[in-house]
Scaffold this motif. Structure first.
Motif: not given
Length: 76
Positions: A65-76
């Motif tokens: 949503l344009g930066g309103l929410i951020n999700e973080y994951r390990n880079a593969a």
């Protein structure tokens, strides 16, 4: 509904029904696949496959949503 309103629609200016549908669709996907839930032991309802972070890996951020929410994951 209260969570969607507080975390999402109260923070955005919704300009049309089509925009609202798009925003809520993105939020529902985030809510069910990534956002932690206290009652589930801080796990999402539909968690992704578990991956253990390797030494030296980086973390990848995904804007929702344009930066309103951020999700973080390990880079593969």
């Amino acid at each position: 509904m209260g969570t969607a309103r507080r975390e999402c629609t109260d923070r955005l200016l919704i300009v049309s029904e089509r925009h609202l549908t798009s925003v809520l669709g993105s939020y529902v996907e985030h809510f069910n696949s990534h956002r932690p839930h206290r009652v589930l032991g801080q796990r999402p309802p539909d968690p992704p496959a578990p991956t253990a972070p390797a030494v030296g890996t980086t973390v990848r951020r995904t804007n929702i949503l344009g930066g309103l929410i951020n999700e973080y994951r390990n880079a593969a």
